[in-house]
Structures are given as structure tokens and as C-alpha cells.
Design an enzyme around this catalytic site. Structure first.
Site, PDB file in Angstrom:
ATOM      1  N   CYS A  49       3.029  -3.256   4.036  1.00 42.07           N
ATOM      2  CA  CYS A  49       2.181  -2.121   4.397  1.00 42.07           C
ATOM      3  C   CYS A  49       2.828  -1.462   5.603  1.00 42.07           C
ATOM      4  O   CYS A  49       3.910  -1.854   6.024  1.00 42.07           O
ATOM      5  CB  CYS A  49       0.729  -2.532   4.634  1.00 42.07           C
ATOM      6  SG  CYS A  49       0.373  -3.459   6.134  1.00 42.07           S
ATOM      7  N   GLY A  50       2.187  -0.459   6.168  1.00 46.05           N
ATOM      8  CA  GLY A  50       2.804   0.292   7.258  1.00 46.05           C
ATOM      9  C   GLY A  50       3.256  -0.577   8.412  1.00 46.05           C
ATOM     10  O   GLY A  50       4.423  -0.579   8.800  1.00 46.05           O
ATOM     11  N   ARG A  77       1.926 -30.212  10.307  1.00 48.94           N
ATOM     12  CA  ARG A  77       1.429 -28.963  10.877  1.00 48.94           C
ATOM     13  C   ARG A  77       1.017 -27.988   9.773  1.00 48.94           C
ATOM     14  O   ARG A  77      -0.050 -27.370   9.838  1.00 48.94           O
ATOM     15  CB  ARG A  77       2.501 -28.328  11.757  1.00 48.94           C
ATOM     16  CG  ARG A  77       2.848 -29.194  12.953  1.00 48.94           C
ATOM     17  CD  ARG A  77       4.056 -28.689  13.685  1.00 48.94           C
ATOM     18  NE  ARG A  77       4.399 -29.615  14.761  1.00 48.94           N
ATOM     19  CZ  ARG A  77       5.557 -29.632  15.359  1.00 48.94           C
ATOM     20  NH1 ARG A  77       6.517 -28.776  15.008  1.00 48.94           N
ATOM     21  NH2 ARG A  77       5.793 -30.489  16.327  1.00 48.94           N
ATOM     22  N   ASP A 121       0.866  -1.170   0.000  1.00 50.70           N
ATOM     23  CA  ASP A 121       0.000   0.000   0.000  1.00 50.70           C
ATOM     24  C   ASP A 121       0.908   1.227   0.000  1.00 50.70           C
ATOM     25  O   ASP A 121       2.122   1.109  -0.185  1.00 50.70           O
ATOM     26  CB  ASP A 121      -0.971  -0.029   1.186  1.00 50.70           C
ATOM     27  CG  ASP A 121      -0.294   0.178   2.535  1.00 50.70           C
ATOM     28  OD1 ASP A 121       0.959   0.266   2.594  1.00 50.70           O
ATOM     29  OD2 ASP A 121      -1.015   0.243   3.548  1.00 50.70           O
ATOM     30  N   HIS A 147      10.187 -23.737   9.282  1.00 46.51           N
ATOM     31  CA  HIS A 147       9.133 -24.481   9.979  1.00 46.51           C
ATOM     32  C   HIS A 147       7.750 -24.338   9.378  1.00 46.51           C
ATOM     33  O   HIS A 147       6.917 -25.225   9.551  1.00 46.51           O
ATOM     34  CB  HIS A 147       9.072 -24.053  11.447  1.00 46.51           C
ATOM     35  CG  HIS A 147      10.260 -24.471  12.243  1.00 46.51           C
ATOM     36  ND1 HIS A 147      10.420 -24.104  13.552  1.00 46.51           N
ATOM     37  CD2 HIS A 147      11.358 -25.210  11.918  1.00 46.51           C
ATOM     38  CE1 HIS A 147      11.555 -24.611  14.017  1.00 46.51           C
ATOM     39  NE2 HIS A 147      12.159 -25.273  13.035  1.00 46.51           N
ATOM     40  N   ASN A 148       7.474 -23.207   8.717  1.00 47.65           N
ATOM     41  CA  ASN A 148       6.115 -22.922   8.245  1.00 47.65           C
ATOM     42  C   ASN A 148       5.968 -22.911   6.739  1.00 47.65           C
ATOM     43  O   ASN A 148       4.872 -22.723   6.232  1.00 47.65           O
ATOM     44  CB  ASN A 148       5.633 -21.578   8.814  1.00 47.65           C
ATOM     45  CG  ASN A 148       5.812 -21.481  10.304  1.00 47.65           C
ATOM     46  OD1 ASN A 148       6.558 -20.632  10.782  1.00 47.65           O
ATOM     47  ND2 ASN A 148       5.174 -22.359  11.063  1.00 47.65           N
TER      48      ASN A 148
END
Length: 147
Positions: A68-69, A139, A11, A101-102
Site C-alpha cells: 500500500c502507499g 520468540r 491497494d 529472525h522472525n
């Protein structure tokens, strides 16, 4: 991490940092696609987050970088998409773990809170860390909402 065209979105509050990201990617010789915004004029981050998320989900871009901010709003928007794992990173260690991990597929940075040098460290860690798999696979597989 295998890269395709790297998708970008921001943004107005993330625009300046996104310009730095573009220069960093150009220095690496990596292809990118900018989904907007294209100036510092006030705008709404979902207008740019949704097209980025759709491109990552479709396999047209991988990974994505969004700014974004605070990083929060654009991250929330991206994570509404079932195939997106957007990670808000303000330190390189967080970028490392979000990939390791993700299996994060979109890096989110808070444009108002980090300097260009720190952004470079975060991006370097994000792009050089592979998903560890193993115990993390089950997971990550549980993240999408199944209806």
C-alpha cells in the site's frame, strides 16, 4: 525458502509497484495469485489484505507480498490474522532480518516510498533468506495471541 503460489495484494497506491512485482516474479518463472486490487482506482486495502492472509494461513499461498502507499495500513490488517507475520520492509537488510529472525511469511513494501530497483533488492533478500530457527523459534511461537 520453499515457495508455493506467491500471494499478492495491494491497494490503489501500491498498484504500480505490484505490477512491477508481477513482472519480476514472471521473469523468475514463479507462480503467483493476485488478490487485488486490479487498477489505480481508489479502494480499501483491507478488502485485499484479508483474502491474502487467509490464503497464506490456509497454505494455499506462501509467501505473500502486499503493498500500500506507506505499507503500514496493509501490514496492520495482515497482522490481525494469527498465522501471519507480515514484515514492512523498505531496505533489503530489513527483509533479511525479517526472514532470518522472525520467519516473516508476508513481505510488505511501501509503494509510495521505494523505487523498482530497491523493491527488486528487497524481494531478492526476502526470497533467499531462510529462517534461522534456534533461539528465534520460541520468540516466533509467542507471537500469536492465545485466548
Amino acid at each position: 525458502m520453499e515457495r508455493k503460489v506467491i500471494g499478492l495484494a495491494s491497494d490503489h497506491a501500491g498498484f504500480a509497484l505490484k505490477q512491477h512485482v508481477i513482472a519480476w516474479l514472471n521473469d523468475k518463472g514463479w507462480a503467483w495469485k493476485d488478490f487485488g486490487t486490479y487498477s489505480e482506482a481508489s479502494c480499501d486495502y483491507p478488502d485485499f489484505a484479508h483474502p491474502l492472509a487467509e490464503a497464506v494461513e490456509a497454505g494455499d499461498c506462501y509467501p505473500g507480498i502486499a503493498i500500500c502507499g506507506s505499507g503500514e495500513g496493509i501490514s496492520m490488517t495482515l497482522n490481525k490474522h494469527q498465522g501471519i507475520r507480515a514484515a514492512l520492509c523498505w531496505q533489503s537488510d530489513i527483509a533479511h532480518l525479517s526472514r532470518l529472525h522472525n520467519d516473516a511469511n508476508v513481505l510488505v513494501m511501501p509503494g509510495r516510498f521505494i523505487e523498482n530497483g530497491l523493491a527488486d533488492e528487497i524481494m531478492e533478500e526476502f526470497f533467499t533468506t531462510d529462517f534461522e530457527g534456534g533461539r528465534h523459534e520460541k520468540r516466533v511461537a509467542k507471537i500469536p495471541v492465545v485466548k
